[in-house]
Structure formats: C-alpha cells, structure tokens
Design an enzyme around this catalytic site. Structure first.
Site, PDB file in Angstrom:
ATOM      1  N   ARG A  70       2.515 -12.003   0.758  1.00 43.91           N
ATOM      2  CA  ARG A  70       1.377 -12.216   1.668  1.00 43.91           C
ATOM      3  C   ARG A  70       0.694 -13.556   1.468  1.00 43.91           C
ATOM      4  NH1 ARG A  70       0.181  -7.864   5.391  1.00 43.91           N
ATOM      5  NH2 ARG A  70       1.779  -6.352   4.842  1.00 43.91           N
TER       6      ARG A  70
ATOM      7  N   SER B 260       2.124  -1.405  11.916  1.00 44.37           N
ATOM      8  CA  SER B 260       2.347  -2.460  10.932  1.00 44.37           C
ATOM      9  C   SER B 260       3.732  -3.067  11.159  1.00 44.37           C
ATOM     10  CB  SER B 260       2.273  -1.868   9.521  1.00 44.37           C
ATOM     11  OG  SER B 260       1.097  -1.085   9.409  1.00 44.37           O
TER      12      SER B 260
ATOM     13  N   HIS C  18      -7.138   0.023  14.745  1.00 44.03           N
ATOM     14  CA  HIS C  18      -6.163  -0.870  14.114  1.00 44.03           C
ATOM     15  C   HIS C  18      -5.673  -1.840  15.192  1.00 44.03           C
ATOM     16  CE1 HIS C  18      -2.129  -1.103  11.664  1.00 44.03           C
ATOM     17  NE2 HIS C  18      -2.950  -2.102  11.368  1.00 44.03           N
TER      18      HIS C  18
ATOM     19  N   ARG D  84       0.857  -1.191   0.000  1.00 42.14           N
ATOM     20  CA  ARG D  84       0.000   0.000   0.000  1.00 42.14           C
ATOM     21  C   ARG D  84       0.892   1.240   0.000  1.00 42.14           C
ATOM     22  NH1 ARG D  84      -0.079   2.069   4.950  1.00 42.14           N
ATOM     23  NH2 ARG D  84       0.663   0.703   6.588  1.00 42.14           N
TER      24      ARG D  84
ATOM     25  N   LYS E 196      -8.417  -1.477   4.793  1.00 44.52           N
ATOM     26  CA  LYS E 196      -7.921  -0.233   5.376  1.00 44.52           C
ATOM     27  C   LYS E 196      -8.804   0.962   4.981  1.00 44.52           C
ATOM     28  CE  LYS E 196      -4.280  -2.307   7.133  1.00 44.52           C
ATOM     29  NZ  LYS E 196      -4.140  -2.497   8.583  1.00 44.52           N
TER      30      LYS E 196
ATOM     31  N   ASP F 130      -6.249  -7.685  12.966  1.00 43.86           N
ATOM     32  CA  ASP F 130      -5.845  -6.379  12.398  1.00 43.86           C
ATOM     33  C   ASP F 130      -6.782  -5.223  12.745  1.00 43.86           C
ATOM     34  OD1 ASP F 130      -3.926  -4.951  10.844  1.00 43.86           O
ATOM     35  OD2 ASP F 130      -5.333  -4.875   9.174  1.00 43.86           O
TER      36      ASP F 130
ATOM     37  N   CYS G 121       4.765  -5.175  13.507  1.00 43.84           N
ATOM     38  CA  CYS G 121       5.197  -5.378  14.898  1.00 43.84           C
ATOM     39  C   CYS G 121       4.606  -6.656  15.486  1.00 43.84           C
ATOM     40  CB  CYS G 121       4.817  -4.187  15.765  1.00 43.84           C
ATOM     41  SG  CYS G 121       5.830  -2.741  15.451  1.00 43.84           S
TER      42      CYS G 121
ATOM     43  N   TYR H  62      -2.916  -3.981  -5.349  1.00 40.37           N
ATOM     44  CA  TYR H  62      -2.301  -4.635  -4.193  1.00 40.37           C
ATOM     45  C   TYR H  62      -3.004  -4.298  -2.879  1.00 40.37           C
ATOM     46  CZ  TYR H  62       1.269  -7.175  -1.721  1.00 40.37           C
ATOM     47  OH  TYR H  62       1.932  -8.124  -0.978  1.00 40.37           O
TER      48      TYR H  62
HETATM   49  O1  O2Y Z   1       0.936  -3.567   1.876  1.00 45.81           O
HETATM   50  C1  O2Y Z   1      -0.281  -3.806   1.981  1.00 45.81           C
HETATM   51  O2  O2Y Z   1      -1.094  -3.489   1.127  1.00 45.81           O
HETATM   52  C2  O2Y Z   1      -0.784  -4.499   3.143  1.00 45.81           C
HETATM   53  S1  O2Y Z   1      -0.693  -3.566   4.596  1.00 45.81           S
HETATM   54  C3  O2Y Z   1      -1.450  -4.507   5.842  1.00 45.81           C
HETATM   55  C4  O2Y Z   1      -2.018  -5.719   5.528  1.00 45.81           C
HETATM   56  C5  O2Y Z   1      -2.637  -6.447   6.532  1.00 45.81           C
HETATM   57  C6  O2Y Z   1      -2.688  -5.935   7.778  1.00 45.81           C
HETATM   58  N1  O2Y Z   1      -2.140  -4.749   8.085  1.00 45.81           N
HETATM   59  C7  O2Y Z   1      -1.492  -4.037   7.146  1.00 45.81           C
HETATM   60  C8  O2Y Z   1      -0.885  -2.737   7.608  1.00 45.81           C
HETATM   61  O3  O2Y Z   1      -0.152  -2.089   6.904  1.00 45.81           O
HETATM   62  O4  O2Y Z   1      -1.164  -2.354   8.759  1.00 45.81           O
HETATM   63 MN    MN Z   2      -2.596  -3.547   9.809  1.00 46.08          MN
END
Ligand code: O2Y
Ligand code: MN
Length: 548
Positions: A327, A209, A187, A30, A167, A236, A211, A158
């Site tokens: 993932r 994220s 979160h 992301r 999110k 999450d 951790c 993605y």
């Molecule tokens: O990079 C992404 O698109 C995934 S980010 C993500 C995925 C699952 C749970 N938490 C996160 C995050 O960045 O907090």
């Molecule tokens: Mn997350």
C-alpha cells in the site's frame, strides 16, 4: 521509527519525507474471519457478520491486552473523521502501541490538536483500543460494539484492522449510527464530473474491494479536450445526509488514500503516481538500489539490486517483489485531481449513485435503474468475481451488496430497509446506475478499455440526469443506445459495442437463482419491497425470453 527499524528511509531527493514500512509477514491484510460485530442479540448482527455477545467477547479478548503494551510507547490519537469544521464529522480517539499506526492516522484523518479542540470537554467520541500484542493470528481479534460505539483491535498492525478510523469506525460503527440517526455511511468513492460549461455534477460509487474505486475517483479524463474533467472528493467512504433542500449531500470522512500499490502506474492512475512522491508511507512494497519504491505493474522494469517486501534480494522468477496487498498512504490534498470543494463542511450534492462489480460475462457496461426502489434492488443484488490478488481463487462470484458485505455493522436485511427508507426523504433522489468495466469476449479479452475512458460512461450518466441521452429499455434497466455514448477518438467496433451492452435474459434468470439463495439467508429481515422487485424482474425476464 527510523532508529528502531519500523521505517526505512526512501530516497529523500526523489521521494522527500517518504518511508517504507515492512509489516510482519503474517499480518498483510485486514482479516474478515477475525472481525466480529458484538451485539446483545445475534439477529442484530445478522447472518452476514461474525458475531459474539459483548460480555463473551470482552472476557475472551481482555486478557490479550493485559501487559500487551509493556515497554512500548502508548499513543493517544484523537482524530476527526470528516472535514474539521463540518457538522457531519465525528470524533474518535484511538489508543495504540504502534507508532506506524499513529503516523498513518495522521495522514488518514484530521488528527491531534484540531480534534482535541473540537472535542473540548464533550464525551461524544468513539473510543478505539488497539494493541499489536504479539501479532499472533491465533490471538487476533477485531471487535465492534455498535451498541456502545466502541472498538477493540488486538494482534494486527495492518490497515483496516489497525487504523481504527477507517473501516471499523467510518463504516461498521458509522453504518449503525447512520441507521439510528437517519443518514448513510457507505463504501463509496465521491467524484465531481465537470462539463464544458464548468458545472460540476457529483457522483458516489460503490464497488467491492479491488475493483478500481481509487482509479475511478482520481481519473484523468479521456474527454478532457472536450471539457469533461473528473475531480476527486474521496476514494473509499462516503457519509451522506439529507440536506435541508432535499438533496443527498456527501462528505468524505477521510483525509488520505490508503491505496493498493501493485498495478498502479502512469496509465492506471497518473494522479496518484504524482501524489505519492512526497509525504507518503509505503507498506510492503519492494525497494530499488536507489532506494525508490517499486512494485509489480509500476511503469519501470525491475532493476538489479531490487529488494523484496521481506527485505531479501529479489530475483526474476521468484515470487512477487511487492506484496499483492502492499500500500501507499498519502494525503488526499496532494492529488492534482483533488476538488477545491473536497472539504466543504455541508458536503456535496449527489446526483448519481453507481454500483458495480467485476462480471466477465453477465452485466452490461452500464445500465440505469427505473427508480430508487429498483436502484436499491440493484445494489442489494450486486456481486463480483474474485481476482487472485484478493482471495487466491479466480472467478468465484461473491455477493457483495452495496460493496458493504465486510463493512455493514448490523443486519444486512435491516440495512436494505434503511436504504429503502432514505429514498422518500429526498426531494430529487439521485439516479442509480450499475457499471461493469470488466466484461470479456469469448477469448477472455476485456471488451472495454477502462481507466480514463470510463469518463465516457460517466458522461452518459450525466446526460441521462440532464435528460439528453437516449436509452433502450431492457428487463434489468435502461442501457445506452450505441449512439448515445460519446465514443469519438476511441477505436471500438460496432460488434464489440453490441457485446458490451447486451442483456441476455437467460443469464439473468440464472443469476436470479443465486440472488434467491442470498435473500433467503436474510429471512424475515428481507424487506418486502425487494421481494416485489425480484418478482417484477422475473416476470420481465420471462417475457423477454419468450419474446426472444
Ligand atoms: O487490507 C487492508 O487492510 C486494507 S483494505 C482497504 C484499504 C483501503 C480501501 N479499501 C479497502 C477495502 O478492503 O475495501
Ligand atoms: Mn474499501
């Protein structure tokens, strides 16, 4: 998807109904820099969000959708965030030209007829428009219009950019809705800690994220032989409301786990390793000659014939075989640790809220805040040191209040105000704790073993909730007395334990300077109660410095 190469079939004997998807190599995570909160007033998005005015955003991004889906299949994806029969669940409809996104949404939410049936003729849903378009990062935008509860996402296929229920809806749009309607979208993982009598105490935890939220939520407890067991409700996101009995109750709006593969193995997360052997989509992992998924940190060594996430033959010494943000997408119901109550429509009563981050030197293993207001201050001042996987820079401290920096859909100062306002609505507010599994010694070695051993810290919290564990008061909050932690079966020296639990007033005084700078950015939106907490901490710290 198999026909057009979107999916590669994995070994259907050892991984039935499992597939590998390779994303475009410029589209692997992301993208916070391309994520915008589009409110009429810039102030409503606040200084921690990228902002565009709604009309400007639409004028700029609408042309990117023109003809973008031509020649592709357009999927209409109705979905529920939350258990199908829960009054606290909400509906979204995502339009997408990505079959991979549609298939992933089927795992991550309650998708399809169940959502349409629940929606009926109502127009109470969050629309989300998504197109891969040409996947050019120059023409990639993730736009949120919280005032009209609308999401537009273009140019990425993605994860958090494209699975709009996660999110975009369940955190950014939902956090706005939650403030309007008097609940909380956080979160946070949700877990249940079972004690030897069979009683389960529920806890929710916010870590930035990378951790270890998923690992904690799915932990195999090191104290299982003593009757302490961890049950998973979510890994999450938590939606929490004040129930009629005055408790804070949480539902998990998601139906699956979209977890990071590298580093996942039989020690760090045995439950997920079991779960991902069926009905799982893998993204950007490597594939072995026997067509099984592979990544750095999995239990087995790389074998000849390994193919990397780009689809090229991998060789030792080359770059990573799996992308660091590769993932698995797996139904939550498949985890051996899933709670039998994970879909309870009324949600589960939360007795503890836990904040945490990666701090090599500063924060003790665990401390307990004095009360709700102090706990909100602890969450608001949270920070974490970056790992190479997340940003490329190691050890840079990033302030990440309540782990919501990238996900709060409105002004962060107003968000703190909302947290403060929730406490007095609760008859018995959850106790608020802070944890740090990542403290290191002078040689840079981790002081605490982590993973399944973290249950010992959860047990101390449970004992504090039940009024049976001792604590030492420090300027930042209450830390365990060494004997109040259950450490039998763990070889840890008294010196290490002292180091783990130490609170150094000088280090915290330095930290408060960084907090000051962060709070200053929030200007008049920073609630006075947090300034009070800051002053009170400063005075406790200076008293402690004089005393020491
Ligand atoms: O990079 C992404 O698109 C995934 S980010 C993500 C995925 C699952 C749970 N938490 C996160 C995050 O960045 O907090
Ligand atoms: Mn997350």
């Amino acid at each position: 998807m198999l026909k057009d190469g979107t999916y590669l079939e994995l070994n259907q004997k050892s991984y039935p109904r499992c597939y590998l998807h390779r994303s475009n190599s410029n589209d692997v995570a992301r993208t916070e820099g391309l994520t915008f909160i589009c409110t009429h007033k810039k102030e409503d998005a606040g200084p921690t969000n990228n902002w565009m005015a709604p009309a400007e955003a639409k004028d700029k991004v609408r042309p990117l959708f023109d003809g973008a889906m031509k020649g592709r299949t357009m999927y209409v994806v109705p979905y529920i965030m939350g258990p199908a029969s829960s009054p606290y669940s909400k509906i979204g409809v995502e339009i997408t030209d990505s079959a991979y996104v549609a298939a992933s949404m089927r795992i991550m939410s309650r998708m399809g007829k169940v959502a349409l049936d629940r929606l009926g003729s109502s127009n109470d849903f969050v629309p989300g428009l998504h197109s891969l378009a040409d996947l050019n990062p120059e023409r990639r935008f993730i736009l949120h219009f919280p005032e009209e509860k609308l999401i537009w996402s273009v140019g990425s296929g993605y994860g958090g950019n494209a699975l709009l229920g996660k999110k975009c809806f369940a955190l950014r749009i939902a956090s706005w809705m939650a403030r309007e309607q008097g609940w909380m979208a956080e979160h946070m993982l949700i877990l249940g800690l079972e004690d030897p009598s069979g009683k389960v105490t529920y806890m929710a935890a916010a870590f930035p994220s990378a951790c270890g939220k998923t690992n904690l939520a799915m932990m195999v407890s090191a104290l299982e032989s003593q009757g302490y067991r961890v049950w998973t409700i979510g890994d999450d996101i938590a939606w929490m409301h004040v129930a009629s009995d005055g408790t804070l109750r949480a539902i998990n709006p998601e139906a699956g786990f979209f977890g990071v593969a590298p580093g996942t193995n039989g020690k760090t997360n045995p439950n997920v390793m079991d779960a991902i052997h069926r009905n799982t989509i893998f993204t950007n992992v490597a594939i072995t000659e026997s067509r099984e998924p592979w990544w750095e940190g999995i239990d087995s060594a790389p074998t000849p014939g390994l193919v990397d996430w780009h689809g090229n033959k991998w060789a030792e010494g080359k770059s990573a075989a799996a992308h660091p943000n590769s993932r698995y997408t797996v139904p939550a119901s498949q985890s051996p640790s899933i709670s039998s109550h994970w879909e309870d429509p009324e949600g589960l009563p939360i007795s503890a809220l836990i904040f945490g981050g990666r701090r090599a030197r500063l924060a003790p293993l665990v401390y307990e805040s004095h009360n709700w207001q102090h706990g909100v201050f602890v969450g608001a001042t949270m920070a974490s040191e970056t790992t190479a996987a997340a940003t490329g820079a190691v050890g840079v401290t990033r302030r990440d209040p309540m782990a919501m920096l990238p996900f709060c859909g409105y002004n962060m100062g107003d968000y703190f105000g909302h947290w403060l306002a929730m406490g007095p609505k609760l008859k018995t507010p959850p106790k608020i704790f802070h944890v740090n599994w990542f403290r290191r010694d002078a040689d840079g070695k981790f002081l605490w073993p982590g993973y399944g051993e973290n249950v010992r810290v959860l047990k101390w919290m449970l004992d504090r909730i039940e009024g049976r564990a001792a604590a030492t008061e420090t300027p930042i909050g209450n830390v365990p007395t060494p004997s109040s932690l259950t450490l039998d079966g763990l070889s840890i020296s008294r010196d290490t334990l002292n180091e783990l639990l130490a609170v150094n007033p000088n280090d915290w005084a330095e930290e408060e300077k960084a907090v000051d700078q962060f709070f200053a950015r929030l200007g008049s939106h920073l609630p006075a109660a947090l300034c009070q907490e800051q002053k009170a901490l400063a005075s406790r710290l200076s008293g402690a410095s004089v005393a020491s």
